[in-house]
Write an enzyme that holds these catalytic residues in place. Structure first.
Site, PDB file in Angstrom:
ATOM      1  N   ARG A   1      -1.901  10.078  -8.968  1.00 26.32           N
ATOM      2  CA  ARG A   1      -2.384   8.883  -8.289  1.00 26.32           C
ATOM      3  C   ARG A   1      -3.708   7.680  -9.212  1.00 26.32           C
ATOM      4  NH1 ARG A   1      -5.624   6.653  -4.281  1.00 26.32           N
ATOM      5  NH2 ARG A   1      -4.242   5.736  -2.859  1.00 26.32           N
TER       6      ARG A   1
ATOM      7  N   GLU B   1      -8.296   3.023 -11.481  1.00 26.67           N
ATOM      8  CA  GLU B   1      -8.670   4.741 -11.766  1.00 26.67           C
ATOM      9  C   GLU B   1      -7.252   5.289 -11.538  1.00 26.67           C
ATOM     10  OE1 GLU B   1     -12.540   4.537  -8.175  1.00 26.67           O
ATOM     11  OE2 GLU B   1     -10.334   5.482  -7.472  1.00 26.67           O
TER      12      GLU B   1
ATOM     13  N   ASN C   1      -5.541   4.161  -8.303  1.00 27.45           N
ATOM     14  CA  ASN C   1      -6.361   3.497  -7.159  1.00 27.45           C
ATOM     15  C   ASN C   1      -6.731   2.493  -7.482  1.00 27.45           C
ATOM     16  OD1 ASN C   1      -6.892   2.168  -5.136  1.00 27.45           O
ATOM     17  ND2 ASN C   1      -8.616   3.428  -5.039  1.00 27.45           N
TER      18      ASN C   1
ATOM     19  N   TYR D   1     -12.691  -5.603   2.005  1.00 30.82           N
ATOM     20  CA  TYR D   1     -12.943  -4.208   1.715  1.00 30.82           C
ATOM     21  C   TYR D   1     -13.161  -3.514  -0.217  1.00 30.82           C
ATOM     22  CZ  TYR D   1     -12.188   0.265   0.759  1.00 30.82           C
ATOM     23  OH  TYR D   1     -12.974   1.290   0.155  1.00 30.82           O
ATOM     24  N   LYS D   2     -12.162  -4.966  -0.370  1.00 31.19           N
ATOM     25  CA  LYS D   2     -12.526  -4.526  -1.769  1.00 31.19           C
ATOM     26  C   LYS D   2     -13.467  -5.489  -2.457  1.00 31.19           C
ATOM     27  CE  LYS D   2      -7.660  -3.035  -2.700  1.00 31.19           C
ATOM     28  NZ  LYS D   2      -7.848  -1.109  -3.466  1.00 31.19           N
TER      29      LYS D   2
ATOM     30  N   HIS E   1     -12.877   8.516   4.019  1.00 30.40           N
ATOM     31  CA  HIS E   1     -11.826   7.333   3.789  1.00 30.40           C
ATOM     32  C   HIS E   1     -12.072   6.543   4.744  1.00 30.40           C
ATOM     33  CE1 HIS E   1     -10.470   9.954   0.501  1.00 30.40           C
ATOM     34  NE2 HIS E   1     -10.457   8.851  -0.049  1.00 30.40           N
TER      35      HIS E   1
ATOM     36  N   TYR F   1       0.527  -1.496   0.499  1.00 24.38           N
ATOM     37  CA  TYR F   1      -0.172  -0.122   0.154  1.00 24.38           C
ATOM     38  C   TYR F   1       1.042   1.584  -0.228  1.00 24.38           C
ATOM     39  CZ  TYR F   1      -4.309   1.507   0.733  1.00 24.38           C
ATOM     40  OH  TYR F   1      -5.754   2.164   0.587  1.00 24.38           O
TER      41      TYR F   1
END
Lengths: 338, 191
Positions: A225, A267, A227, A318-319, A195, A38
């Site tokens: 960035r 993204e 994601n 989580y994803k 978040h 991460y």
């Protein structure tokens, strides 16, 4: 190489979305290492970027332009709450119009043009067949509210964050292809509240550091960035609002259809300071690639396998990958033999 | 999944003990009067407050003033309440007690009336009942005690998450069996 957008393809129902060889070649593959880690991974979005890459221009207009604009229209019609502008954000919306129209007309003169006489602007978008005259800054002279007007001409979701009280607040947005978050619920939240559900990032100080970084972005200091997550079928609208429609797709993945069904969803998030309002713009541009197309690049195939294999269980959860993650890792393993 | 790594969702507010701000020009205490929660904690602080310029407002959740102390008894709807709040002295301090959704409604009313966040102190909620926002049909349900809860709008079973919106004063509810219709967890009391 600037490409003309393809005729409209769909991101729902019959899912006719495809990537050309050129789109596959320039796909923003997000994993720089062979194991998952991460990181905030921020880099400068200074223009021009690498030729033919997705960051060559400020806004990347690609072969999916017409398809994404048609999809956005469908979502806005079904769910008007995907466009929210709190009253104090009107100026920030005009900042975005200014920024986007200047970039688009300069970077893609074959598709867009802007003529200005003082505050009288004439904007032409030949891809969508639009030609509008308006008074800059006067929302009553546009055919739609300013954020919806420009949002319907840009690929990617937009959030405009108001900067105050030592934080950023999500006070305006046009969000039709979110990776499982609801603008209607999250509107008005601070950056760290928005978040709130993301694991790790709070205890490791990532959110605090990201917030400090974003609040210090100056005008002209755009950054970006990447994601990522995984989506079943090339579905753009994975909002929680329609989760009852797409949740069950996760149970349809089998060892035989992984290559067709599972998409890497990336993204490219671009952040920039708005000059008049001091708002922070976040443009969240979504790219989708099927596993079959991804493994045509052997480096990506191997790296995808290793990254998925080492993904912490909390992130699998989580994803929302739990139901098909083992099948995917097994399928990818055949591209990682040495 | 409950795990030890970072289980507390950061949008869920934390409440610190209320401290009397001695230098405030006016102290306003607002308590939700209801059968579920008692405002005794706030009343104790009100009595402890030595200032001569203090007032007590007891309100019901639908913003109707039930009674007041140091103010004439009255019955005021929320618009009138907003007007009254906007005429508070500049250096006022407001202390609020009640259910979590009531407190955030009051907080937002006070901010709209021109107060700063630091001028509004919220006590620990008097009960664990929650307001829940259905993320599918946007129905807002009051006094939810359990998860999952059936949405009064779309009838879907909703998992009540700890993700909280201060604007809505509500927690988010998400369809719990969208991936597998038979996968509905046991009912649990919210805390």
């Amino acid at each position: 190489m600037s490409v003309s957008p393809k005729p409209i393809q769909t991101f729902r129902d019959d899912f006719t979305y495809t990537n050309s060889d050129y789109a596959i070649e320039r796909f923003p593959f997000p994993f720089p290492e062979d194991a998952y880690r991460y990181s905030v991974n921020i880099e400068s979005h200074k223009m021009p970027g690498v030729k033919d890459s997705v960051s060559e221009h400020f806004h990347d207009v690609d072969e999916h332009y017409l398809s994404e604009m048609a999809e956005r229209d469908l979502v806005i019609k079904h769910r008007p709450s995907c466009c929210i502008t709190l009253p104090h954000m009107d100026l920030a919306c005009w900042d975005l119009i200014d920024l986007s129209m200047h970039h688009l007309s300069k970077d893609y003169p074959e598709h867009f043009s802007l003529e200005k006489t003082d505050d009288q602007w004439v904007w032409e978008n030949r891809l969508l067949g639009l030609k509008d005259s308006f008074t800059f800054g006067d929302s009553s002279t546009l055919p739609l509210p300013p954020l919806e007007y420009i949002g319907r001409q840009l690929q990617g979701d937009i959030a405009l964050m108001d900067q105050r009280d030592n934080s950023l607040f999500m006070d305006a947005g046009v969000v039709t292809c979110p990776a499982d978050w609801s603008l209607a619920f999250d509107a008005g939240m601070s950056f760290s509240e928005w978040h709130g559900p993301v694991p790790f990032v709070h205890s490791e100080g990532i959110i605090d550091r990201a917030l400090k970084f974003l609040m210090a972005i100056p005008q002209g200091g755009a950054t970006r960035r990447l994601n990522w997550t995984l989506t079943i079928n090339p579905r753009m609208d994975t909002s929680p609002e329609v989760y009852p429609d797409w949740g069950k797709d996760k149970t349809t993945v089998t060892p035989e259809n992984v290559g067709d069904k599972v998409y890497l969803r990336v993204e490219m998030q671009v952040f920039d300071r708005m000059p008049r309002s001091n708002a922070l713009m976040i443009c969240i541009r979504t790219y989708l690639i099927s596993m079959n197309d991804l493994v045509t690049n052997p480096v990506w195939a191997k790296r995808m396998h290793r990254t998925m294999q080492t993904l912490p269980p909390e992130l699998v959860e989580y994803k929302g990958l739990t139901r098909f993650h083992p099948i995917l890792v097994e399928w990818l393993s055949k591209y990682d033999v040495e | 999944m409950e795990s030890a790594y970072d289980a507390r969702i950061k949008s869920r507010p934390l409440y610190s003990p209320i401290v009397i701000r001695d230098n405030a020009a006016f102290h306003l205490f607002i308590a939700e009067e209801s059968t579920e929660g008692q405002a005794s904690g706030l009343l104790w602080i009100f009595n402890e407050c030595q200032s001569q310029v203090k007032s007590w407002l007891g309100l019901s959740a639908d913003d109707v003033l039930i009674f007041s102390k140091n103010m004439r008894p009255a019955s005021v709807k929320s618009e009138e309440l907003s007007l009254a709040l906007s005429s508070l002295p500049l250096a006022s301090q407001v202390y609020v007690s009640g259910s979590e959704s009531f407190m955030w409604d009051m907080h937002n009313l006070l901010i709209d009336a021109g107060l700063l966040t630091e001028q509004v102190s919220l006590m620990t909620p008097t009960s664990s009942i929650r307001r829940v926002f259905c993320t599918h049909c946007y129905t807002v349900m009051e006094k939810v005690e359990h998860t999952p809860v059936t949405c009064q709008g779309c009838q879907r079973p909703l998992l009540v998450r700890d993700h909280f919106s201060r604007v809505h004063g509500a927690y988010v509810g998400l369809n719990v069996n969208a991936e597998d219709v038979n996968d509905i967890p046991e009912k649990e009391a919210l805390t």
